[in-house]
Motif scaffolding. Structure first.
Motif, PDB file in Angstrom:
ATOM      1  N   SER A  61       1.013  -0.851  -0.206  1.00 29.17           N
ATOM      2  CA  SER A  61      -0.115   0.035  -0.040  1.00 29.17           C
ATOM      3  C   SER A  61       0.829   1.680  -0.327  1.00 29.17           C
ATOM      4  O   SER A  61       0.752   2.047  -1.071  1.00 29.17           O
ATOM      5  CB  SER A  61      -0.840  -0.146   1.224  1.00 29.17           C
ATOM      6  N   GLU A  64       2.739   1.243  -3.296  1.00 24.37           N
ATOM      7  CA  GLU A  64       1.836   1.157  -4.450  1.00 24.37           C
ATOM      8  C   GLU A  64       1.179   3.072  -4.392  1.00 24.37           C
ATOM      9  O   GLU A  64       1.596   3.879  -5.527  1.00 24.37           O
ATOM     10  CB  GLU A  64       0.773   1.087  -4.648  1.00 24.37           C
ATOM     11  N   SER A  65       0.834   3.366  -3.014  1.00 27.48           N
ATOM     12  CA  SER A  65       0.312   5.032  -2.904  1.00 27.48           C
ATOM     13  C   SER A  65       1.418   6.531  -3.139  1.00 27.48           C
ATOM     14  O   SER A  65       1.712   6.879  -3.888  1.00 27.48           O
ATOM     15  CB  SER A  65       0.080   5.814  -1.539  1.00 27.48           C
ATOM     16  N   ALA A  68       1.937   6.558  -6.883  1.00 27.26           N
ATOM     17  CA  ALA A  68       0.508   7.496  -7.775  1.00 27.26           C
ATOM     18  C   ALA A  68       0.319   8.757  -7.190  1.00 27.26           C
ATOM     19  O   ALA A  68       0.385   9.518  -7.858  1.00 27.26           O
ATOM     20  CB  ALA A  68      -0.720   6.610  -6.763  1.00 27.26           C
ATOM     21  N   ALA A  69       1.574   9.109  -6.466  1.00 26.19           N
ATOM     22  CA  ALA A  69       1.325  10.678  -5.183  1.00 26.19           C
ATOM     23  C   ALA A  69       2.558  11.142  -5.595  1.00 26.19           C
ATOM     24  O   ALA A  69       2.596  12.550  -5.243  1.00 26.19           O
ATOM     25  CB  ALA A  69       0.741  10.697  -4.134  1.00 26.19           C
ATOM     26  N   GLY A 289      -1.644   3.841   3.000  1.00 27.15           N
ATOM     27  CA  GLY A 289      -0.546   4.401   1.837  1.00 27.15           C
ATOM     28  C   GLY A 289      -0.974   5.592   1.277  1.00 27.15           C
ATOM     29  O   GLY A 289      -0.834   6.723   1.710  1.00 27.15           O
ATOM     30  N   PRO A 290      -2.744   5.696   0.655  1.00 24.36           N
ATOM     31  CA  PRO A 290      -2.704   6.979   0.508  1.00 24.36           C
ATOM     32  C   PRO A 290      -3.529   8.202   1.643  1.00 24.36           C
ATOM     33  O   PRO A 290      -2.666   9.066   1.382  1.00 24.36           O
ATOM     34  CB  PRO A 290      -4.278   6.223  -0.034  1.00 24.36           C
ATOM     35  N   GLN A 291      -3.786   7.926   2.951  1.00 23.30           N
ATOM     36  CA  GLN A 291      -3.844   9.279   4.011  1.00 23.30           C
ATOM     37  C   GLN A 291      -1.800   8.859   4.471  1.00 23.30           C
ATOM     38  O   GLN A 291      -2.418  10.569   4.176  1.00 23.30           O
ATOM     39  CB  GLN A 291      -4.269   8.205   5.507  1.00 23.30           C
ATOM     40  N   MET A 293       0.825   9.609   2.738  1.00 18.53           N
ATOM     41  CA  MET A 293       1.193  10.430   1.897  1.00 18.53           C
ATOM     42  C   MET A 293       0.267  11.726   1.554  1.00 18.53           C
ATOM     43  O   MET A 293       1.193  12.331   1.237  1.00 18.53           O
ATOM     44  CB  MET A 293       0.889   9.980  -0.213  1.00 18.53           C
ATOM     45  N   ASP A 294      -0.944  11.708   1.501  1.00 14.73           N
ATOM     46  CA  ASP A 294      -2.071  13.261   2.356  1.00 14.73           C
ATOM     47  C   ASP A 294      -1.555  13.675   3.060  1.00 14.73           C
ATOM     48  O   ASP A 294      -1.078  15.040   2.489  1.00 14.73           O
ATOM     49  CB  ASP A 294      -2.962  12.470   1.983  1.00 14.73           C
TER      50      ASP A 294
END
Ligand code: GYE
Length: 330
Positions: A61, A64-65, A68-69, A289-291, A293-294
């Motif tokens: 995660s 990949e994030s 993507a970011a 991951g997504p959170q 990177m954010d």
């Protein structure tokens, strides 16, 4: 005093050598760090290890994030050792990354290195596991689960299942690695919940290090030492999966002779639950991951972020696992 000074001198020398080493073998275009002004954020991430299915999904995660970011990720696997994490973090400080993120293998002993990061002006984000530092200014935020709650949900389910039990219910517990937040907290939450029924007793509790091998080995010992085990509470799926082998080898039927409760809900755990070998799982999401990177972008931009961000989670019975399995991502 003199000893301290000598130690400090050695530490400085060591870091000088380290920077030299990193610069010598690093990419020439990185300029020794992420502070180059191309707008791209460089994150140094120190991962606990690769001990479980949860950890593998978490690492995927994050990688990949980051891609993507558009975050340049420097990743280090600490193989479940705190000293490796401290080394990696010092390395990231020397490389002047923009943000450091890590999942601390144990809760204690981080103040010094976190202070070094702070002094270097590099924001730190804790992900998955927290630290017990009293000084909260040493990190920007902690993104992860409420482990006490997971333990409590596991315990409450058991209390409900055993509410008509007239005699003692013998529970064995497989803990995560000693000193880890999820081991401390899941133990606490579970213990508090089962206190509601004095028939429910933890008769043995040992660390199995969150691994299948650890779970199997410790469960073998539990089975040898205790003729009557009614329930196993394992702090993660992998230890529960390892314990299945020990239970079957001892001629007992997992999920029937011994009620098995775990935490995580990774695919193999969910499969065991759907197959009737596990009885209940408290979910713990590795998809951070997504959170992360954010948050990295926000702290890098100097924005305020909440000091604690909790992951949303649920629980699964055998029936719910059968339904959820086909759409499970990890
Ligand atoms: O439950 C376990 C992993 O820190 C939440 O670590 C994480 C735990 C997870 O090894 O499987």
């Amino acid at each position: 005093m003199r000893k301290l000074r000598t130690q400090r001198a050695i530490a400085v020398l060591a870091s000088v050598l380290l920077v030299g080493g990193v610069a010598a073998c690093g990419n020439s275009d990185t300029g020794g760090g992420g502070s180059k002004d191309d707008g791209k954020i460089t994150m140094g991430f120190s991962q606990v290890g690769a001990e479980s299915g949860w950890r593998t999904a978490n690492t995927t995660s994050i990688k990949e994030s980051a891609a993507a970011a558009g975050v340049e990720l420097k990743f280090d696997d600490a193989q479940q050792k705190q000293e490796n994490q401290i080394k990696a973090i010092r390395n990231y400080i020397q490389q002047k990354v923009d943000v450091i993120a890590f999942s601390p293998v144990v809760e204690s002993g981080w103040d010094t290195v976190l202070k070094e990061a702070k002094d270097a002006g590099i924001p730190v984000i804790l992900t998955d596991r927290s630290v017990d530092s009293a000084d909260k200014s040493l990190y920007k935020t902690f993104l992860g689960s409420d482990f006490v709650k997971e333990g409590r949900l596991a315990g409450e389910w058991l209390v409900e299942q055993k509410k008509t039990a007239s005699g003692p219910v013998n529970i064995v517990e497989l803990q995560g690695n000693t000193g880890a937040a999820p081991a401390n907290d899941r133990k606490k939450g579970f213990g508090e919940a089962i206190a509601a029924n004095p028939n429910l007793k933890i008769i043995a509790s040992q660390p199995g290090d969150f691994t299948r091998a650890g779970g199997k080995q410790v469960m073998e010992q539990f089975l040898k030492a205790n003729p009557k085990i009614d329930v196993l509470f394992a702090h993660n799926d992998d230890m529960g999966l390892g314990a299945l082998e020990a239970i079957t080898a001892a001629g007992k039927v997992p999920g029937k002779d011994i009620t098995i409760i775990t935490v995580d809900a990774v695919k193999d755990g969910m499969q065991a639950l759907a197959d009737g070998k596990f009885n209940f799982i408290a979910e713990c999401s590795p998809l951070l991951g997504p959170q992360l990177m954010d948050l990295a972008k926000k702290v890098h931009a100097g924005e305020e972020v909440p000091p604690r961000i909790e992951t949303e989670e649920t629980t699964f019975t055998q029936e719910q696992a059968k339904e959820a399995l086909p759409n499970r991502k990890y």
